[in-house]
Design a protein around this motif. Structure first.
Motif, PDB file in Angstrom:
ATOM      1  N   PHE A   1      -9.650  -3.295   4.511  1.00 51.76           N
ATOM      2  CA  PHE A   1     -10.181  -1.992   4.895  1.00 51.76           C
ATOM      3  C   PHE A   1     -10.319  -1.151   3.619  1.00 51.76           C
ATOM      4  O   PHE A   1      -9.524  -0.254   3.345  1.00 51.76           O
ATOM      5  CB  PHE A   1      -9.261  -1.306   5.902  1.00 51.76           C
ATOM      6  N   ASN A   2     -11.356  -1.464   2.836  1.00 53.37           N
ATOM      7  CA  ASN A   2     -11.459  -0.924   1.473  1.00 53.37           C
ATOM      8  C   ASN A   2     -11.643   0.586   1.409  1.00 53.37           C
ATOM      9  O   ASN A   2     -11.321   1.207   0.394  1.00 53.37           O
ATOM     10  CB  ASN A   2     -12.609  -1.597   0.713  1.00 53.37           C
ATOM     11  N   PHE A   3     -12.136   1.217   2.497  1.00 48.52           N
ATOM     12  CA  PHE A   3     -12.381   2.666   2.412  1.00 48.52           C
ATOM     13  C   PHE A   3     -11.086   3.467   2.313  1.00 48.52           C
ATOM     14  O   PHE A   3     -11.089   4.585   1.843  1.00 48.52           O
ATOM     15  CB  PHE A   3     -13.240   3.130   3.589  1.00 48.52           C
ATOM     16  N   ARG A   4      -9.964   2.904   2.745  1.00 50.20           N
ATOM     17  CA  ARG A   4      -8.686   3.586   2.536  1.00 50.20           C
ATOM     18  C   ARG A   4      -8.384   3.748   1.045  1.00 50.20           C
ATOM     19  O   ARG A   4      -7.590   4.597   0.660  1.00 50.20           O
ATOM     20  CB  ARG A   4      -7.545   2.786   3.172  1.00 50.20           C
TER      21      ARG A   4
ATOM     22  N   LEU B   1      -5.244  -5.284  14.291  1.00 50.07           N
ATOM     23  CA  LEU B   1      -5.016  -5.438  15.723  1.00 50.07           C
ATOM     24  C   LEU B   1      -5.232  -4.116  16.458  1.00 50.07           C
ATOM     25  O   LEU B   1      -5.901  -4.070  17.499  1.00 50.07           O
ATOM     26  CB  LEU B   1      -3.597  -5.957  15.957  1.00 50.07           C
ATOM     27  N   ALA B   2      -4.676  -3.031  15.925  1.00 50.27           N
ATOM     28  CA  ALA B   2      -4.847  -1.720  16.560  1.00 50.27           C
ATOM     29  C   ALA B   2      -6.310  -1.295  16.555  1.00 50.27           C
ATOM     30  O   ALA B   2      -6.812  -0.745  17.555  1.00 50.27           O
ATOM     31  CB  ALA B   2      -3.992  -0.675  15.835  1.00 50.27           C
ATOM     32  N   ALA B   3      -7.026  -1.553  15.457  1.00 44.16           N
ATOM     33  CA  ALA B   3      -8.447  -1.211  15.397  1.00 44.16           C
ATOM     34  C   ALA B   3      -9.248  -2.047  16.388  1.00 44.16           C
ATOM     35  O   ALA B   3     -10.192  -1.559  17.022  1.00 44.16           O
ATOM     36  CB  ALA B   3      -8.968  -1.410  13.977  1.00 44.16           C
ATOM     37  N   SER B   4      -8.875  -3.314  16.545  1.00 43.34           N
ATOM     38  CA  SER B   4      -9.565  -4.181  17.499  1.00 43.34           C
ATOM     39  C   SER B   4      -9.358  -3.691  18.930  1.00 43.34           C
ATOM     40  O   SER B   4     -10.282  -3.730  19.755  1.00 43.34           O
ATOM     41  CB  SER B   4      -9.061  -5.616  17.354  1.00 43.34           C
ATOM     42  N   ALA B   5      -8.140  -3.216  19.233  1.00 41.03           N
ATOM     43  CA  ALA B   5      -7.881  -2.674  20.576  1.00 41.03           C
ATOM     44  C   ALA B   5      -8.762  -1.454  20.844  1.00 41.03           C
ATOM     45  O   ALA B   5      -9.253  -1.262  21.964  1.00 41.03           O
ATOM     46  CB  ALA B   5      -6.403  -2.311  20.719  1.00 41.03           C
ATOM     47  N   LEU B   6      -8.993  -0.626  19.814  1.00 44.49           N
ATOM     48  CA  LEU B   6      -9.891   0.512  19.973  1.00 44.49           C
ATOM     49  C   LEU B   6     -11.335   0.051  20.152  1.00 44.49           C
ATOM     50  O   LEU B   6     -12.100   0.672  20.892  1.00 44.49           O
ATOM     51  CB  LEU B   6      -9.775   1.447  18.768  1.00 44.49           C
TER      52      LEU B   6
ATOM     53  N   ASP C   1     -10.530   2.334  11.709  1.00 48.39           N
ATOM     54  CA  ASP C   1      -9.344   2.263  10.857  1.00 48.39           C
ATOM     55  C   ASP C   1      -9.122   3.584  10.133  1.00 48.39           C
ATOM     56  O   ASP C   1      -7.985   4.051  10.027  1.00 48.39           O
ATOM     57  CB  ASP C   1      -9.488   1.129   9.848  1.00 48.39           C
ATOM     58  N   LEU C   2     -10.206   4.200   9.649  1.00 43.96           N
ATOM     59  CA  LEU C   2     -10.068   5.506   9.002  1.00 43.96           C
ATOM     60  C   LEU C   2      -9.532   6.548   9.996  1.00 43.96           C
ATOM     61  O   LEU C   2      -8.728   7.411   9.624  1.00 43.96           O
ATOM     62  CB  LEU C   2     -11.407   5.963   8.436  1.00 43.96           C
ATOM     63  N   ALA C   3      -9.974   6.466  11.245  1.00 44.50           N
ATOM     64  CA  ALA C   3      -9.483   7.399  12.263  1.00 44.50           C
ATOM     65  C   ALA C   3      -7.975   7.269  12.428  1.00 44.50           C
ATOM     66  O   ALA C   3      -7.258   8.272  12.534  1.00 44.50           O
ATOM     67  CB  ALA C   3     -10.193   7.142  13.591  1.00 44.50           C
ATOM     68  N   ARG C   4      -7.474   6.044  12.448  1.00 47.38           N
ATOM     69  CA  ARG C   4      -6.032   5.832  12.591  1.00 47.38           C
ATOM     70  C   ARG C   4      -5.285   6.270  11.337  1.00 47.38           C
ATOM     71  O   ARG C   4      -4.151   6.730  11.421  1.00 47.38           O
ATOM     72  CB  ARG C   4      -5.749   4.357  12.879  1.00 47.38           C
TER      73      ARG C   4
ATOM     74  N   ARG D   1       1.970 -21.952   5.556  1.00 51.03           N
ATOM     75  CA  ARG D   1       2.296 -22.790   4.394  1.00 51.03           C
ATOM     76  C   ARG D   1       2.847 -21.962   3.234  1.00 51.03           C
ATOM     77  O   ARG D   1       3.009 -22.469   2.134  1.00 51.03           O
ATOM     78  CB  ARG D   1       1.042 -23.548   3.942  1.00 51.03           C
ATOM     79  N   GLY D   2       3.124 -20.675   3.472  1.00 50.36           N
ATOM     80  CA  GLY D   2       3.762 -19.849   2.465  1.00 50.36           C
ATOM     81  C   GLY D   2       2.831 -19.206   1.471  1.00 50.36           C
ATOM     82  O   GLY D   2       3.274 -18.751   0.403  1.00 50.36           O
ATOM     83  N   VAL D   3       1.529 -19.110   1.800  1.00 54.28           N
ATOM     84  CA  VAL D   3       0.548 -18.521   0.896  1.00 54.28           C
ATOM     85  C   VAL D   3       0.256 -17.090   1.323  1.00 54.28           C
ATOM     86  O   VAL D   3      -0.029 -16.818   2.490  1.00 54.28           O
ATOM     87  CB  VAL D   3      -0.761 -19.346   0.902  1.00 54.28           C
ATOM     88  N   ASP D   4       0.334 -16.140   0.388  1.00 57.17           N
ATOM     89  CA  ASP D   4      -0.050 -14.756   0.656  1.00 57.17           C
ATOM     90  C   ASP D   4      -1.569 -14.688   0.810  1.00 57.17           C
ATOM     91  O   ASP D   4      -2.302 -15.457   0.172  1.00 57.17           O
ATOM     92  CB  ASP D   4       0.394 -13.843  -0.484  1.00 57.17           C
ATOM     93  N   CYS D   5      -2.052 -13.735   1.636  1.00 55.09           N
ATOM     94  CA  CYS D   5      -3.486 -13.705   1.934  1.00 55.09           C
ATOM     95  C   CYS D   5      -4.057 -12.292   1.900  1.00 55.09           C
ATOM     96  O   CYS D   5      -3.450 -11.349   2.424  1.00 55.09           O
ATOM     97  CB  CYS D   5      -3.765 -14.290   3.322  1.00 55.09           C
ATOM     98  N   PHE D   6      -5.229 -12.189   1.278  1.00 52.87           N
ATOM     99  CA  PHE D   6      -6.096 -11.032   1.459  1.00 52.87           C
ATOM    100  C   PHE D   6      -7.244 -11.510   2.330  1.00 52.87           C
ATOM    101  O   PHE D   6      -7.973 -12.438   1.956  1.00 52.87           O
ATOM    102  CB  PHE D   6      -6.624 -10.514   0.121  1.00 52.87           C
ATOM    103  N   VAL D   7      -7.418 -10.890   3.510  1.00 53.42           N
ATOM    104  CA  VAL D   7      -8.416 -11.362   4.456  1.00 53.42           C
ATOM    105  C   VAL D   7      -9.370 -10.227   4.800  1.00 53.42           C
ATOM    106  O   VAL D   7      -8.945  -9.124   5.142  1.00 53.42           O
ATOM    107  CB  VAL D   7      -7.749 -11.953   5.714  1.00 53.42           C
ATOM    108  N   GLU D   8     -10.658 -10.490   4.651  1.00 52.73           N
ATOM    109  CA  GLU D   8     -11.660  -9.473   4.984  1.00 52.73           C
ATOM    110  C   GLU D   8     -11.580  -9.116   6.467  1.00 52.73           C
ATOM    111  O   GLU D   8     -11.321  -9.983   7.314  1.00 52.73           O
ATOM    112  CB  GLU D   8     -13.066  -9.966   4.635  1.00 52.73           C
ATOM    113  N   LYS D   9     -11.813  -7.827   6.761  1.00 51.79           N
ATOM    114  CA  LYS D   9     -11.826  -7.401   8.154  1.00 51.79           C
ATOM    115  C   LYS D   9     -12.949  -8.132   8.891  1.00 51.79           C
ATOM    116  O   LYS D   9     -13.916  -8.563   8.268  1.00 51.79           O
ATOM    117  CB  LYS D   9     -11.983  -5.867   8.251  1.00 51.79           C
ATOM    118  N   PRO D  10     -12.812  -8.356  10.206  1.00 49.68           N
ATOM    119  CA  PRO D  10     -11.732  -7.889  11.078  1.00 49.68           C
ATOM    120  C   PRO D  10     -10.539  -8.830  11.157  1.00 49.68           C
ATOM    121  O   PRO D  10      -9.628  -8.583  11.932  1.00 49.68           O
ATOM    122  CB  PRO D  10     -12.427  -7.792  12.436  1.00 49.68           C
ATOM    123  N   ALA D  11     -10.542  -9.942  10.404  1.00 47.47           N
ATOM    124  CA  ALA D  11      -9.430 -10.896  10.305  1.00 47.47           C
ATOM    125  C   ALA D  11      -9.310 -11.821  11.512  1.00 47.47           C
ATOM    126  O   ALA D  11      -8.485 -12.730  11.525  1.00 47.47           O
ATOM    127  CB  ALA D  11      -8.086 -10.195  10.064  1.00 47.47           C
TER     128      ALA D  11
END
Length: 353
Positions: A124-127, A318-323, A182-185, A89-99
């Motif tokens: 991913f707030n630790f970044r 997505l990449a973190a979920s695959a790990l 996520d920090l590892a990546r 619907r065209g809304v920007d989003c901030f979504v808490e992990k893991p989404a």
């Protein structure tokens, strides 16, 4: 875009009230227009801190023409569904992990986001923690060649199965340990080609997980994590082939322990102790990056983290979920309790690509 960004707060529980809203109050360039929660009393409680804004029990009850962006702090399944709906619907989003609840749903969400060209940022707030950002900058030269990164990540919760996951171990890895992945990546972006994982079980659903990621460029990332501790602990160490070792033993300081292979011990960075958690937790800077990114996107400009790196996206989730998937494959045990031995302790048993 000169008008304030119009934000809806979706999911008005503990995470929103304790970790998102207090920092959002310290950021300019936006105004809150709605509080949304299936429990209207929670939405009303948050609205009482804001003023005269909409208070509804579902996104379907919102007039999305009055909303530019949404901050979502809800469980993984509705998180995926609502983010998808809002982005379309065209809304920007901030979504808490893991989404999203699974790699499959995140693949779908990533495709939707790419088609929409909306600004979607994952929490991913630790970044954004000041100390880890400083460590990232200081160790840049050491990380340009194969290196060794060690990440300590400990959190007491979750200590029971939750969010639709059958075991405490998997719930913890997918919804808290995913921060460490996520920090590892982020510290070693070279593709992961091997995963080796071990778990040390304790009492009452407590455990320590030791995880080694082998990267395409020869780098190794070691993660030591679990819920067997009494307090929250995060630490990162980077050791390079140039003989340097940079260490952030906590979210408060960075030291150069080795220089050219020789003990050095110089403190390179320490956090301010009067910032009310702004630089330490990372919540404030990441929310500020979201507001700035949304405004820039709507003004037709680019958006980056610290002017150099893209903000954590659904692709990163997505990449973190695959790990997480590969880690759980390695920890799988007959009987399904999650406390098994690795398939082969002498080599990386799970491979990517």
């Amino acid at each position: 875009m000169t008008e304030p960004l119009r934000l809806a707060l979706i999911g008005c529980g503990r995470q929103m009230q304790q970790n998102i809203f207090p920092f959002l109050q310290r950021i300019r360039g936006h105004r809150i227009v709605a509080c949304v929660d299936p429990d209207l009393s929670m939405a009303a409680e948050l609205r009482s801190l804001i003023g005269d804004v909409a208070c509804v029990d579902s996104v379907d009850s919102l007039d999305l023409d009055t909303v530019d962006g949404a901050l979502l702090a809800v469980p993984p399944e509705p998180s995926y569904r609502l983010t998808r709906q809002l982005v379309e619907r065209g809304v920007d989003c901030f979504v808490e992990k893991p989404a999203g609840p699974s790699t499959t749903t995140l693949q779908d969400l990533d495709a939707v986001v790419r088609r929409s060209d909306r600004h979607v940022q994952v929490g991913f707030n630790f970044r954004y923690a000041e100390t880890l950002q400083r460590l990232h900058e200081l160790s840049a030269d050491a990380r340009r060649t194969p290196c060794s990164v060690t990440i300590d990540f400990y959190s007491r919760h979750p200590s029971v199965p939750q969010w639709g996951v059958d075991t405490t171990l998997e719930a913890w890895i997918r919804h808290n340990g995913v921060h460490a992945l996520d920090l590892a990546r982020w510290f070693t972006p070279s593709p992961v080609v091997g995963v080796n994982a071990h778990v040390i079980p304790g009492d009452s659903d407590r455990f320590q997980v030791n995880l080694v990621l082998r990267h395409h460029d020869g780098s190794l990332t070691t993660l030591r994590m679990g819920n067997h501790v009494k307090r929250f602990i995060v630490g990162v160490t980077v050791q390079g082939m140039d003989g340097s070792r940079y260490s952030a033993p906590s979210l408060e300081r960075v030291t150069l322990e080795l220089s050219d292979g020789v003990p050095f011990g110089q403190e390179l960075h320490s956090t301010r102790n009067l910032d009310h958690g702004w630089g330490r937790s990372g919540f404030g800077p990441e929310l500020e990056a979201f507001v700035v990114g949304c405004r820039a996107k709507r003004a037709g400009q680019g958006h980056t983290l610290s002017g150099a790196q893209e903000v954590p996206s659904v692709a990163d989730a997505l990449a973190a979920s695959a790990l997480c998937d590969l880690t759980m494959d390695e920890l799988y045990a007959p009987g399904g309790n999650g406390f098994g031995f690795v398939t082969d302790p002498l080599k990386a048993g799970a491979r990517v690509g």
